[in-house]
Design a protein around this motif. Structure first.
Motif, PDB file in Angstrom:
ATOM      1  N   ILE A  40       0.935  -1.244  -0.029  1.00 36.99           N
ATOM      2  CA  ILE A  40      -0.059  -0.017  -0.083  1.00 36.99           C
ATOM      3  C   ILE A  40       0.968   1.130  -0.077  1.00 36.99           C
ATOM      4  O   ILE A  40       1.711   1.445   0.799  1.00 36.99           O
ATOM      5  N   ILE A  41       0.675   2.115  -0.930  1.00 35.90           N
ATOM      6  CA  ILE A  41       1.102   3.538  -0.983  1.00 35.90           C
ATOM      7  C   ILE A  41      -0.246   4.411  -0.503  1.00 35.90           C
ATOM      8  O   ILE A  41      -1.059   4.207  -1.285  1.00 35.90           O
ATOM      9  N   VAL A  42       0.124   5.357   0.590  1.00 31.45           N
ATOM     10  CA  VAL A  42      -1.074   6.048   0.939  1.00 31.45           C
ATOM     11  C   VAL A  42      -0.675   7.645   0.427  1.00 31.45           C
ATOM     12  O   VAL A  42       0.316   8.179   0.865  1.00 31.45           O
ATOM     13  N   VAL A  43      -1.669   8.349  -0.045  1.00 35.67           N
ATOM     14  CA  VAL A  43      -1.298   9.956  -0.333  1.00 35.67           C
ATOM     15  C   VAL A  43      -2.614  10.661   0.299  1.00 35.67           C
ATOM     16  O   VAL A  43      -3.709  10.672  -0.228  1.00 35.67           O
ATOM     17  N   PRO A  44      -2.042  11.241   1.411  1.00 35.57           N
ATOM     18  CA  PRO A  44      -3.184  12.207   1.862  1.00 35.57           C
ATOM     19  C   PRO A  44      -3.197  13.631   1.428  1.00 35.57           C
ATOM     20  O   PRO A  44      -2.014  13.892   1.001  1.00 35.57           O
ATOM     21  N   SER A  45      -4.388  14.206   1.531  1.00 38.53           N
ATOM     22  CA  SER A  45      -4.080  15.666   1.236  1.00 38.53           C
ATOM     23  C   SER A  45      -3.808  16.410   2.671  1.00 38.53           C
ATOM     24  O   SER A  45      -3.993  15.833   3.625  1.00 38.53           O
ATOM     25  N   ALA A  46      -3.953  17.702   2.616  1.00 39.53           N
ATOM     26  CA  ALA A  46      -3.910  18.221   3.898  1.00 39.53           C
ATOM     27  C   ALA A  46      -5.352  18.320   4.717  1.00 39.53           C
ATOM     28  O   ALA A  46      -6.279  17.891   3.872  1.00 39.53           O
ATOM     29  N   ILE A 104      10.801   4.143  -2.988  1.00 41.73           N
ATOM     30  CA  ILE A 104       9.298   3.571  -2.609  1.00 41.73           C
ATOM     31  C   ILE A 104       9.345   2.175  -2.628  1.00 41.73           C
ATOM     32  O   ILE A 104       9.065   1.259  -1.992  1.00 41.73           O
ATOM     33  N   ARG A 105       9.746   1.625  -3.742  1.00 42.41           N
ATOM     34  CA  ARG A 105      10.011   0.299  -4.066  1.00 42.41           C
ATOM     35  C   ARG A 105      10.838  -0.595  -2.977  1.00 42.41           C
ATOM     36  O   ARG A 105      10.376  -1.545  -2.272  1.00 42.41           O
ATOM     37  N   ALA A 106      11.830   0.017  -2.635  1.00 41.62           N
ATOM     38  CA  ALA A 106      12.745  -0.462  -1.493  1.00 41.62           C
ATOM     39  C   ALA A 106      11.854  -0.622  -0.422  1.00 41.62           C
ATOM     40  O   ALA A 106      11.919  -1.724   0.401  1.00 41.62           O
ATOM     41  N   ASP A 107      11.260   0.328   0.145  1.00 41.44           N
ATOM     42  CA  ASP A 107      10.480   0.523   1.275  1.00 41.44           C
ATOM     43  C   ASP A 107       9.489  -0.546   1.353  1.00 41.44           C
ATOM     44  O   ASP A 107       9.006  -1.269   2.149  1.00 41.44           O
ATOM     45  N   LEU A 108       8.536  -0.649   0.081  1.00 42.61           N
ATOM     46  CA  LEU A 108       7.653  -1.710  -0.094  1.00 42.61           C
ATOM     47  C   LEU A 108       8.049  -3.039   0.139  1.00 42.61           C
ATOM     48  O   LEU A 108       7.509  -4.051   0.901  1.00 42.61           O
ATOM     49  N   ASP A 109       9.266  -3.289  -0.517  1.00 43.29           N
ATOM     50  CA  ASP A 109       9.890  -4.893  -0.557  1.00 43.29           C
ATOM     51  C   ASP A 109      10.163  -4.965   1.006  1.00 43.29           C
ATOM     52  O   ASP A 109      10.107  -6.121   1.495  1.00 43.29           O
ATOM     53  N   GLN A 110      10.500  -3.795   2.030  1.00 42.55           N
ATOM     54  CA  GLN A 110      10.623  -4.326   3.340  1.00 42.55           C
ATOM     55  C   GLN A 110       9.182  -4.332   4.103  1.00 42.55           C
ATOM     56  O   GLN A 110       9.545  -4.364   5.383  1.00 42.55           O
ATOM     57  N   GLY A 111       8.167  -4.056   3.510  1.00 41.68           N
ATOM     58  CA  GLY A 111       7.146  -4.337   4.265  1.00 41.68           C
ATOM     59  C   GLY A 111       6.347  -3.002   4.786  1.00 41.68           C
ATOM     60  O   GLY A 111       5.339  -3.005   5.403  1.00 41.68           O
ATOM     61  N   TYR A 112       6.952  -1.879   4.320  1.00 43.36           N
ATOM     62  CA  TYR A 112       6.509  -0.715   4.740  1.00 43.36           C
ATOM     63  C   TYR A 112       4.917  -0.338   3.932  1.00 43.36           C
ATOM     64  O   TYR A 112       5.145  -0.449   2.909  1.00 43.36           O
ATOM     65  N   VAL A 113       4.519   0.520   4.589  1.00 42.32           N
ATOM     66  CA  VAL A 113       3.304   1.367   4.063  1.00 42.32           C
ATOM     67  C   VAL A 113       3.872   2.749   3.891  1.00 42.32           C
ATOM     68  O   VAL A 113       4.394   3.181   4.459  1.00 42.32           O
ATOM     69  N   VAL A 114       3.982   2.932   2.634  1.00 45.69           N
ATOM     70  CA  VAL A 114       4.813   4.260   2.265  1.00 45.69           C
ATOM     71  C   VAL A 114       3.666   5.460   1.942  1.00 45.69           C
ATOM     72  O   VAL A 114       2.870   5.266   1.329  1.00 45.69           O
ATOM     73  N   VAL A 115       3.955   6.335   2.771  1.00 42.60           N
ATOM     74  CA  VAL A 115       2.848   7.491   2.821  1.00 42.60           C
ATOM     75  C   VAL A 115       3.435   8.592   2.041  1.00 42.60           C
ATOM     76  O   VAL A 115       4.734   9.284   2.655  1.00 42.60           O
TER      77      VAL A 115
END
Ligand code: ADP
Ligand code: ASP
Ligand code: MG
Length: 408
Positions: free
Chosen positions: A36-42, A121-132
């Motif tokens: 999951i990649i999450v993209v929040p607004s303000a 982002i890919r490196a983080d996803l590979d390590q199981g992170y949710v990337v915000v």
């Protein structure tokens, strides 16, 4: 297991409670094994507040500094959301646009995304992170912070989905999908299960702010599976933006009614009716970086003609200034304007094969006593400019006349 980009709009992250709700939703998807990649607004109202502060300092603010200020809204929500996801027991990491980096051009306040580095982002996803990742922002080639125009987090999300070849981009907002018109204006509006890219592009460009137009362009170009959903409800498939026109036979000819409130009209009266006049009027307007929408030139009479066009209301005074400065040079008699207009449009791919839509629209407006000031058409839309006081009436009337009201 899929890679999913989830965008959450301002109302969906308006308080820490709501941010915790978003984190719970993200955790549910993560628990199913998705990346999951999450993209929040303000937080809702925050971008307006920040730009308001800037206006208190300067009426004629430097766009570069406006972007430095406006981009901070999203920097707060990414940090809060990453923490809230951690509280749900998952690894999460936040990035600003310039950290990622989301490379844009240097058109401050309405920059375009040129490229997104996917390595981090890919490196983080590979390590199981949710990337915000912060919506609405990027950085130009010189590292200056840029923003993508109001509503730009939609575009950030779709561009990330395109860059990372995501399986789906989900736009979570405060309505449960794309409706036949803004459900806040017409309670009888119906949610659409699907809408074509072509129609969504028209709806967005004609004022339906549920998706920023560039996000729809991006999704169409890079074949991103794009869905609009409610961030407040757990059930529901939302609205899928589709390529095919796979509509049932009895589908109405018109798919939706769009409107834009903050428009203004300017008319240059009594200009010489000769080649090059449109260029002489609109050239300086374009040089001032003002976007022109509808344009009408009247039939010439006695060697002169009138020339009208519309701009965003925020650009009205600037446009008037430009026209006054070229008035003598182009030999115009007078410049008049109207700041109290709006644009209402009917959109539908079905229009292609059904003549008579325009006349039905004009008759319906006439029966309500609404005067049409300008008209513009394309293959799949008809737009009219009318007095802003008739906006709601016109939208409701057309929604009903074209058979879009839901049946109870
Ligand atoms: P977010 O903050 O989540 O980005 P926006 O306010 O930008 O949300 O967009 C959602 C709003 O768009 C809805 O609350 C609704 O009032 C408005 N809207 C306008 N036209 C439509 C439409 N055709 N369908 C759904 N919503 C629409
Ligand atoms: N926060 C930005 C705005 O209010 C971007 C967005 O919400 O999409 O326009
Ligand atoms: Mg929005």
């Amino acid at each position: 297991m899929a890679l999913i980009v989830q965008k959450f709009g301002g109302t969906s992250v308006a308080s820490t409670e709501r941010i915790k709700n978003v984190a719970r939703r993200v955790a549910r998807w993560k628990a199913q094994g998705h990346d999951i990649i999450v993209v929040p607004s303000a937080m809702s109202g925050e971008t307006n507040r920040l730009l308001g502060l800037a206006r208190e300092i300067s009426e004629n603010a430097d766009p570069r500094e406006l972007d430095v200020i406006a981009s901070t809204g999203e920097q707060v929500t990414i940090g809060l959301l990453a923490m809230a996801i951690q509280e749900q027991g998952y690894k999460a990491k936040s990035y600003t646009g310039s950290q990622v980096r989301v490379l844009t051009d240097s058109t401050f306040t309405k920059a375009r995304i040129l490229k997104i580095d996917d390595e981090r982002i890919r490196a983080d996803l590979d390590q199981g992170y949710v990337v915000v990742v912060a919506g609405f922002q990027g950085a130009d080639a010189d590292g200056n912070i840029t923003t993508l125009g109001r509503g730009g987090s939609d575009t950030s999300a779709v561009a990330l989905a395109a860059a990372l070849n995501a399986d789906e981009c989900q736009i979570y907002t405060d309505v449960d999908g794309v409706y036949t018109t803004d459900p806040r204006i017409v309670p009888e509006a119906r949610k659409l299960d699907t809408i074509t890219f072509e129609e969504m592009l028209e709806m967005a460009s004609l004022g339906s702010k549920v998706l920023q137009i560039r996000s729809v362009e991006f999704a169409g170009k890079y074949k991103v599976k794009l869905r609009v959903l409610s961030s407040f409800e757990d059930e529901g498939e939302g609205t899928l933006i589709t390529v095919e026109e796979n509509k049932p036979m009895e589908q109405p000819i018109i798919s939706g009614i769009a409107f834009a409130r903050d428009e203004a009209k300017l008319t240059v009266l009594g200009v010489p009716d000769r080649p090059g006049i449109a260029y002489q009027i609109l050239g300086p307007v374009a040089d001032a970086k003002i976007d022109v929408d509808m344009i009408i030139q009247n039939v010439g009479h006695d060697g002169t003609t009138d020339f009208s066009f519309t701009v965003a209301r925020a650009d009205y005074n600037k446009t008037l200034g430009v026209l006054e400065s070229v008035k003598a040079h182009i030999g115009a008699r007078e410049i008049v304007g109207d700041k109290h207009i709006c644009k209402v449009s009917a959109v539908g791919v079905g229009m292609r094969s059904h003549p008579g839509v325009a006349s039905s629209m004009f008759r319906a407006l006439a029966e309500e006593g609404i005067n049409i000031k300008m008209i513009s058409t394309s293959e799949i839309k008809i737009s009219v400019v009318i007095d802003e006081k008739y906006l709601e009436l016109a939208v409701r009337t057309l929604h009903k006349v074209f058979g879009l009201d839901k049946e109870d």
